[in-house]
Design an enzyme around this catalytic site. Structure first.
Site, PDB file in Angstrom:
ATOM      1  N   ASP A  15      32.847  25.641  33.612  1.00 19.14           N
ATOM      2  CA  ASP A  15      32.848  24.208  33.962  1.00 19.14           C
ATOM      3  C   ASP A  15      34.182  23.612  33.519  1.00 19.14           C
ATOM      4  O   ASP A  15      34.964  24.256  32.813  1.00 19.14           O
ATOM      5  CB  ASP A  15      31.671  23.501  33.265  1.00 19.14           C
ATOM      6  CG  ASP A  15      31.552  22.023  33.653  1.00 19.14           C
ATOM      7  OD1 ASP A  15      31.889  21.674  34.804  1.00 19.14           O
ATOM      8  OD2 ASP A  15      31.121  21.218  32.809  1.00 19.14           O
ATOM      9  N   SER A  16      34.404  22.352  33.907  1.00 22.51           N
ATOM     10  CA  SER A  16      35.607  21.644  33.479  1.00 22.51           C
ATOM     11  C   SER A  16      35.554  21.276  31.995  1.00 22.51           C
ATOM     12  O   SER A  16      36.584  21.081  31.357  1.00 22.51           O
ATOM     13  CB  SER A  16      35.732  20.340  34.270  1.00 22.51           C
ATOM     14  OG  SER A  16      34.578  19.549  34.028  1.00 22.51           O
ATOM     15  N   TYR A  47      37.260  17.161  36.478  1.00 25.86           N
ATOM     16  CA  TYR A  47      37.412  17.629  37.855  1.00 25.86           C
ATOM     17  C   TYR A  47      37.038  16.541  38.864  1.00 25.86           C
ATOM     18  O   TYR A  47      37.492  16.542  39.996  1.00 25.86           O
ATOM     19  CB  TYR A  47      36.505  18.841  38.100  1.00 25.86           C
ATOM     20  CG  TYR A  47      37.045  20.173  37.614  1.00 25.86           C
ATOM     21  CD1 TYR A  47      38.290  20.286  36.992  1.00 25.86           C
ATOM     22  CD2 TYR A  47      36.296  21.337  37.807  1.00 25.86           C
ATOM     23  CE1 TYR A  47      38.761  21.529  36.563  1.00 25.86           C
ATOM     24  CE2 TYR A  47      36.766  22.575  37.387  1.00 25.86           C
ATOM     25  CZ  TYR A  47      37.996  22.668  36.761  1.00 25.86           C
ATOM     26  OH  TYR A  47      38.458  23.895  36.360  1.00 25.86           O
ATOM     27  N   GLY A  48      36.155  15.617  38.432  1.00 26.31           N
ATOM     28  CA  GLY A  48      35.555  14.669  39.375  1.00 26.31           C
ATOM     29  C   GLY A  48      36.502  13.641  39.966  1.00 26.31           C
ATOM     30  O   GLY A  48      36.135  12.909  40.877  1.00 26.31           O
ATOM     31  N   CYS A  79      29.242  23.705  37.708  1.00 28.33           N
ATOM     32  CA  CYS A  79      29.888  22.427  37.969  1.00 28.33           C
ATOM     33  C   CYS A  79      29.628  22.055  39.433  1.00 28.33           C
ATOM     34  O   CYS A  79      30.049  22.783  40.343  1.00 28.33           O
ATOM     35  CB  CYS A  79      31.392  22.586  37.717  1.00 28.33           C
ATOM     36  SG  CYS A  79      32.359  21.133  38.146  1.00 28.33           S
ATOM     37  N   ASN A  80      28.929  20.948  39.626  1.00 29.93           N
ATOM     38  CA  ASN A  80      28.638  20.511  41.005  1.00 29.93           C
ATOM     39  C   ASN A  80      29.929  20.147  41.739  1.00 29.93           C
ATOM     40  O   ASN A  80      30.073  20.413  42.930  1.00 29.93           O
ATOM     41  CB  ASN A  80      27.740  19.272  40.990  1.00 29.93           C
ATOM     42  CG  ASN A  80      26.343  19.557  40.476  1.00 29.93           C
ATOM     43  OD1 ASN A  80      25.420  19.711  41.257  1.00 29.93           O
ATOM     44  ND2 ASN A  80      26.170  19.626  39.173  1.00 29.93           N
ATOM     45  N   CYS A 193      25.448  16.316  38.151  1.00 29.04           N
ATOM     46  CA  CYS A 193      26.643  16.729  37.411  1.00 29.04           C
ATOM     47  C   CYS A 193      26.091  17.408  36.175  1.00 29.04           C
ATOM     48  O   CYS A 193      25.164  16.880  35.532  1.00 29.04           O
ATOM     49  CB  CYS A 193      27.485  15.510  37.019  1.00 29.04           C
ATOM     50  SG  CYS A 193      28.774  15.902  35.804  1.00 29.04           S
ATOM     51  N   THR A 194      26.627  18.577  35.842  1.00 31.54           N
ATOM     52  CA  THR A 194      26.021  19.345  34.746  1.00 31.54           C
ATOM     53  C   THR A 194      26.197  18.668  33.382  1.00 31.54           C
ATOM     54  O   THR A 194      25.508  19.020  32.420  1.00 31.54           O
ATOM     55  CB  THR A 194      26.594  20.774  34.714  1.00 31.54           C
ATOM     56  OG1 THR A 194      28.031  20.695  34.668  1.00 31.54           O
ATOM     57  CG2 THR A 194      26.168  21.554  35.934  1.00 31.54           C
ATOM     58  N   HIS A 195      27.102  17.718  33.306  1.00 32.12           N
ATOM     59  CA  HIS A 195      27.235  16.951  32.059  1.00 32.12           C
ATOM     60  C   HIS A 195      26.021  16.043  31.806  1.00 32.12           C
ATOM     61  O   HIS A 195      25.716  15.724  30.665  1.00 32.12           O
ATOM     62  CB  HIS A 195      28.480  16.055  32.099  1.00 32.12           C
ATOM     63  CG  HIS A 195      29.760  16.759  31.755  1.00 32.12           C
ATOM     64  ND1 HIS A 195      30.378  17.627  32.613  1.00 32.12           N
ATOM     65  CD2 HIS A 195      30.542  16.697  30.641  1.00 32.12           C
ATOM     66  CE1 HIS A 195      31.493  18.081  32.046  1.00 32.12           C
ATOM     67  NE2 HIS A 195      31.616  17.528  30.856  1.00 32.12           N
TER      68      HIS A 195
END
Ligand code: DGL
Length: 278
Positions: A15-16, A47-48, A79-80, A193-195
């Site tokens: 992921d970022s 990344y978004g 990461c979506n 979003c994985t966050h």
């Protein structure tokens, strides 16, 4: 049949930032016998807010380096924002199985009774053709209230560094939902979003028990499990310590150590990737 040079299957979760830890946790619960590597591309976080061209170039660059160095048996792009754009490129570039994380619109549409669904993602994921297509395919009969937030990504990072995240900050991120006329009927919110699952408690506290939060964690873990049966762990060998990699050494990485240890990652190291794209 996947060749298995190591005694335990090696899974790389990427992921970022720290968001992919929500996916790693689900994988750990379901497939505990694997050697887990976590990679945060913190040098290029977030990344978004990147353009599509920047993001494809960056993800390709990092994967080229990380896959050669770590030699995983399976890659999870946790990461979506990256998966909804770069999955085809990554799958065609490498021969290992690649699992992507995309917005859980389909399960949300199956779950919702009111047919009003919230979608909370990064600004990039919300407008991606991939996401719009998921909505058209699975939630065409529903009102989908889409909100893009980068602020929430930063708040999740903050929480994992041990800093306080205020209710006011979460409320401000969710405010656009309350502006929507159908908000009172919203019964399901997709955390795309994985966050964001890292802030599930804080988000639920604001939205109340009438809104069910849905994320992709367990579905991804099941997919990983289904891809691994032929990679049987060697029970005679102890599982090596799992590792977290970052692409840049920063003070924040030090602050993340206690949280990383809680996610089963006691070791951290820096992957020194020459940064052409950042
Ligand atoms: N965790 C990532 C996702 O699932 C994105 C966070 C970022 O903007 O870097 O979309």
């Amino acid at each position: 049949m996947i060749a298995q040079p190591f005694s335990h299957p090696r899974i790389l979760v990427f992921d970022s930032g720290v968001g992919g830890l929500s996916i790693l946790q689900a994988i750990t619960n379901r497939v505990p016998g694997c050697e887990r590597f976590y990679l945060s591309d913190n040098a290029a976080f977030p990344y978004g807010t990147k353009t599509e061209a920047e993001l494809i170039a960056r993800v390709t660059e990092v994967m080229d380096y990380a896959i050669a160095r770590i030699q995983p048996d399976l890659l999870v792009i946790a990461c979506n924002t990256a998966s909804t754009l770069a999955l085809p490129v990554i799958r065609s570039r490498f021969s290992l199985p690649v699992v992507g994380v995309v917005p859980a619109i389909k399960p949300a549409a199956q779950f919702s009774r009111s047919r009003v669904i919230g979608l909370l993602a990064t600004p990039a994921t919300v407008v991606r053709p991939y996401t719009r297509q998921l909505i058209a395919d699975y939630a065409a009969d529903s009102t989908v209230i889409s909100v893009g937030s980068s602020e929430l990504v930063w708040l999740a990072e903050q929480k994992l560094r041990g800093e306080t995240v205020s209710d006011e900050a979460i409320r401000a991120v969710l405010e656009p939902f309350y502006q929507h006329p159908a908000m009172a009927q919203m019964d399901t919110l997709v955390l795309a979003c994985t966050h964001f699952p890292l802030l599930a408690e804080e988000i639920s506290r604001q939205l109340g028990a009438s809104v069910t939060l849905i994320d992709s964690g367990d579905a991804i873990a099941r997919r990983v499990q289904s891809l691994l049966p032929q990679l049987s762990p060697d029970a005679s060998t102890a599982l090596p310590e799992h590792q977290a990699f970052f692409t840049k050494s920063t003070a924040e990485v030090e602050q993340l150590r206690p949280a990383l240890a809680r996610f089963g990652l006691p070791q951290t190291a820096i992957l020194d990737i020459p940064l052409a794209v950042c």
